[in-house]
Design a protein around this motif. Structure first.
Motif, PDB file in Angstrom:
ATOM      1  N   GLY A 164       0.811  -1.208   0.000  1.00  0.00           N
ATOM      2  CA  GLY A 164       0.000   0.000   0.000  1.00  0.00           C
ATOM      3  C   GLY A 164       0.843   1.257   0.000  1.00  0.00           C
ATOM      4  N   PRO A 165       0.347   2.352   0.592  1.00  0.00           N
ATOM      5  CA  PRO A 165       1.076   3.626   0.586  1.00  0.00           C
ATOM      6  C   PRO A 165       2.451   3.544   1.238  1.00  0.00           C
ATOM      7  N   LEU A 166       2.554   2.841   2.377  1.00  0.00           N
ATOM      8  CA  LEU A 166       3.854   2.730   3.038  1.00  0.00           C
ATOM      9  C   LEU A 166       4.817   1.895   2.186  1.00  0.00           C
ATOM     10  N   GLY A 167       4.299   0.915   1.460  1.00  0.00           N
ATOM     11  CA  GLY A 167       5.146   0.157   0.543  1.00  0.00           C
ATOM     12  C   GLY A 167       5.680   1.023  -0.582  1.00  0.00           C
ATOM     13  N   ALA A 168       4.846   1.976  -1.056  1.00  0.00           N
ATOM     14  CA  ALA A 168       5.316   2.909  -2.087  1.00  0.00           C
ATOM     15  C   ALA A 168       6.411   3.813  -1.545  1.00  0.00           C
ATOM     16  N   LEU A 169       6.285   4.235  -0.287  1.00  0.00           N
ATOM     17  CA  LEU A 169       7.339   5.057   0.320  1.00  0.00           C
ATOM     18  C   LEU A 169       8.636   4.256   0.474  1.00  0.00           C
ATOM     19  N   LYS A 170       8.508   2.973   0.825  1.00  0.00           N
ATOM     20  CA  LYS A 170       9.707   2.141   0.929  1.00  0.00           C
ATOM     21  C   LYS A 170      10.397   1.999  -0.427  1.00  0.00           C
ATOM     22  N   GLU A 171       9.611   1.906  -1.497  1.00  0.00           N
ATOM     23  CA  GLU A 171      10.188   1.844  -2.839  1.00  0.00           C
ATOM     24  C   GLU A 171      10.942   3.134  -3.167  1.00  0.00           C
ATOM     25  N   CYS A 172      10.402   4.262  -2.725  1.00  0.00           N
ATOM     26  CA  CYS A 172      11.081   5.548  -2.948  1.00  0.00           C
ATOM     27  C   CYS A 172      12.407   5.596  -2.200  1.00  0.00           C
ATOM     28  N   VAL A 173      12.436   5.039  -0.989  1.00  0.00           N
ATOM     29  CA  VAL A 173      13.683   5.036  -0.212  1.00  0.00           C
ATOM     30  C   VAL A 173      14.710   4.110  -0.852  1.00  0.00           C
ATOM     31  N   ASP A 174      14.279   2.913  -1.270  1.00  0.00           N
ATOM     32  CA  ASP A 174      15.211   1.938  -1.835  1.00  0.00           C
ATOM     33  C   ASP A 174      15.784   2.406  -3.166  1.00  0.00           C
ATOM     34  N   GLN A 175      14.947   3.004  -4.017  1.00  0.00           N
ATOM     35  CA  GLN A 175      15.384   3.399  -5.353  1.00  0.00           C
ATOM     36  C   GLN A 175      15.769   4.872  -5.448  1.00  0.00           C
ATOM     37  N   ARG A 176      15.730   5.587  -4.319  1.00  0.00           N
ATOM     38  CA  ARG A 176      16.086   7.018  -4.286  1.00  0.00           C
ATOM     39  C   ARG A 176      15.280   7.814  -5.322  1.00  0.00           C
ATOM     40  N   LEU A 177      13.947   7.637  -5.293  1.00  0.00           N
ATOM     41  CA  LEU A 177      13.079   8.330  -6.230  1.00  0.00           C
ATOM     42  C   LEU A 177      12.747   9.727  -5.718  1.00  0.00           C
ATOM     43  N   ARG A 178      12.556  10.669  -6.638  1.00  0.00           N
ATOM     44  CA  ARG A 178      12.152  12.025  -6.286  1.00  0.00           C
ATOM     45  C   ARG A 178      10.642  12.033  -6.038  1.00  0.00           C
ATOM     46  N   ILE A 179      10.219  12.734  -4.982  1.00  0.00           N
ATOM     47  CA  ILE A 179       8.802  12.817  -4.638  1.00  0.00           C
ATOM     48  C   ILE A 179       8.400  14.282  -4.488  1.00  0.00           C
ATOM     49  N   LYS A 180       7.096  14.504  -4.586  1.00  0.00           N
ATOM     50  CA  LYS A 180       6.531  15.835  -4.343  1.00  0.00           C
ATOM     51  C   LYS A 180       5.599  15.736  -3.156  1.00  0.00           C
ATOM     52  N   VAL A 181       5.850  16.533  -2.126  1.00  0.00           N
ATOM     53  CA  VAL A 181       5.069  16.502  -0.885  1.00  0.00           C
ATOM     54  C   VAL A 181       4.331  17.829  -0.746  1.00  0.00           C
ATOM     55  N   ILE A 182       3.014  17.758  -0.650  1.00  0.00           N
ATOM     56  CA  ILE A 182       2.204  18.951  -0.405  1.00  0.00           C
ATOM     57  C   ILE A 182       2.001  19.076   1.096  1.00  0.00           C
ATOM     58  N   THR A 183       2.371  20.217   1.664  1.00  0.00           N
ATOM     59  CA  THR A 183       2.294  20.432   3.108  1.00  0.00           C
ATOM     60  C   THR A 183       1.184  21.418   3.437  1.00  0.00           C
ATOM     61  N   ARG A 184       0.778  21.414   4.691  1.00  0.00           N
ATOM     62  CA  ARG A 184      -0.295  22.302   5.135  1.00  0.00           C
ATOM     63  C   ARG A 184       0.130  23.057   6.384  1.00  0.00           C
ATOM     64  N   ASN A 185      -0.603  24.127   6.668  1.00  0.00           N
ATOM     65  CA  ASN A 185      -0.441  24.849   7.929  1.00  0.00           C
ATOM     66  C   ASN A 185      -1.757  24.803   8.687  1.00  0.00           C
ATOM     67  N   ALA A 186      -1.955  25.718   9.614  1.00  0.00           N
ATOM     68  CA  ALA A 186      -3.165  25.674  10.435  1.00  0.00           C
ATOM     69  C   ALA A 186      -4.416  26.025   9.651  1.00  0.00           C
ATOM     70  N   ASN A 187      -4.263  26.771   8.539  1.00  0.00           N
ATOM     71  CA  ASN A 187      -5.432  27.261   7.811  1.00  0.00           C
ATOM     72  C   ASN A 187      -5.652  26.577   6.471  1.00  0.00           C
ATOM     73  N   GLY A 188      -4.648  25.961   5.897  1.00  0.00           N
ATOM     74  CA  GLY A 188      -4.817  25.329   4.591  1.00  0.00           C
ATOM     75  C   GLY A 188      -3.497  24.858   4.025  1.00  0.00           C
ATOM     76  N   ILE A 189      -3.399  24.818   2.691  1.00  0.00           N
ATOM     77  CA  ILE A 189      -2.185  24.370   2.021  1.00  0.00           C
ATOM     78  C   ILE A 189      -1.095  25.414   2.185  1.00  0.00           C
ATOM     79  N   ARG A 190       0.102  24.971   2.603  1.00  0.00           N
ATOM     80  CA  ARG A 190       1.219  25.899   2.773  1.00  0.00           C
ATOM     81  C   ARG A 190       2.086  25.961   1.530  1.00  0.00           C
ATOM     82  N   GLY A 191       2.538  24.796   1.018  1.00  0.00           N
ATOM     83  CA  GLY A 191       3.431  24.807  -0.132  1.00  0.00           C
ATOM     84  C   GLY A 191       3.730  23.401  -0.615  1.00  0.00           C
ATOM     85  N   VAL A 192       4.806  23.288  -1.405  1.00  0.00           N
ATOM     86  CA  VAL A 192       5.185  22.029  -2.047  1.00  0.00           C
ATOM     87  C   VAL A 192       6.675  21.799  -1.816  1.00  0.00           C
TER      88      VAL A 192
END
Length: 239
Positions: free
Chosen positions: A122-150
Motif C-alpha cells: 500500500g502507501p507505506l510500501g510505495a514510500l519504501k520503494e522511494c527510499v530503496d530506489q532514491r526516487l524524487r517525490i513531491k510533498v504537499i504540506t499544510r499549515n493551520a489554515n490550509g495548504i502551505r506549499g510544495v
C-alpha cells in the motif's frame, strides 16, 4: 506586406513584438530552437540552469528517458559496490569471532519495525520503494489554515506516522507581500549577525511577485524532516 511582416514578428519569439497569445493559437508557430529541452515548471528550469552551471545532471528534462535510465543504472551500480565493500569489511572485522558464535541454537524470529517494513504494502510500501530506489517525490504540506506549499525532494526515511526525512529539497510556497505581512510582537531579541551562520548556513529565499498581494517563495534545503501531521499528499514524480 507591412501587415504580414508585423504578424510574422509577433509570432517570432526573438522579436520585440512577440505576442504569446497569437503564437499559442497559430497553426504553424516558428520555434527558435526545435530540439530545446522541456521542463514541468519554471522552478525546475531554474534548478536545471543552476545544476548545469555546476556541471551536474540532477535535473533531467521531459522526454529524456535514456538519460534518466543511465543515471538510475549508475546509482544502482554504486549502491551495489558500496554494499559489496561493506560486506567484505564486516567479514574481515568479525572473521576472528566465527568460532565463538553458537550455530546449533534455534533462534526465534523476532518481529519488529525493521522486519515488518520489508513486507509493507500500500502507501507505506510505495514510500519504501522511494527510499530503496532514491526516487524524487513531491510533498504537499499544510499549515493551520490550509495548504502551505510544495516540497520536491529525495526521500531518505519515514515511519508509520508519515514523518518524512528528505534530502536535496526544493521548497515552494506562497505568502503575502512585505507590506501586508504581520510581524508578531513577541519575536524576542534577534540572533547576532553571523552567529547562526557559523553553526549552519541560512538558506537563501527567492521571492517572486505573482500579483494581488501574493508572492511566491522558493529555497533549496540540503535536508529536512517533516512531521506527518503537516503532510497532505505525497506524489512520486520520478520513476
Amino acid at each position: 506586406m507591412s501587415s504580414e511582416s508585423s504578424s510574422e514578428s509577433e509570432l517570432s519569439a526573438c522579436s520585440s513584438k512577440f505576442d504569446p497569445s497569437k503564437a499559442l493559437y497559430a497553426p504553424k508557430p516558428k520555434l527558435p530552437v526545435e530540439n530545446a529541452p522541456m521542463y514541468e515548471n519554471l522552478q525546475q528550469f531554474e534548478a536545471a540552469l543552476k545544476y548545469e552551471s555546476l556541471n551536474t545532471s540532477s535535473i533531467i528534462s521531459v522526454g529524456r528517458h535514456e538519460l534518466f535510465q543511465k543515471r538510475e543504472e549508475e546509482k544502482e551500480r554504486k549502491k551495489k559496490e558500496q554494499e559489496r565493500l561493506l560486506e567484505e569489511k564486516n567479514k574481515q572485522r568479525f572473521a576472528q569471532y566465527e568460532g565463538l558464535v553458537p550455530t546449533t541454537r534455534n533462534r526465534r524470529n523476532i518481529k519488529n519495525v525493521m522486519t515488518r517494513i520489508e513486507t509493507m504494502m500500500g502507501p507505506l510500501g510505495a514510500l519504501k520503494e522511494c527510499v530503496d530506489q532514491r526516487l524524487r517525490i513531491k510533498v504537499i504540506t499544510r499549515n493551520a489554515n490550509g495548504i502551505r506549499g510544495v516540497l520536491h525532494a529525495t526521500l531518505v526515511a519515514f515511519d508509520k506516522q508519515w514523518n518524512l526525512a528528505m534530502t536535496d529539497v526544493l521548497e515552494v510556497w506562497k505568502r503575502k507581500a512585505p507590506s501586508k505581512r504581520k510581524i508578531p510582537a513577541s519575536l524576542g531579541t534577534p540572533v547576532p549577525k553571523g552567529t547562526a551562520a557559523a553553526i549552519s548556513p541560512v538558506p537563501v529565499i527567492t521571492e517572486t511577485p505573482l500579483g494581488g498581494g501574493v508572492w511566491e517563495c522558493t529555497r533549496h534545503l540540503p535536508q529536512i524532516m517533516v512531521r506527518g501531521e503537516h503532510v497532505v499528499l505525497v506524489n512520486i514524480i520520478e520513476r
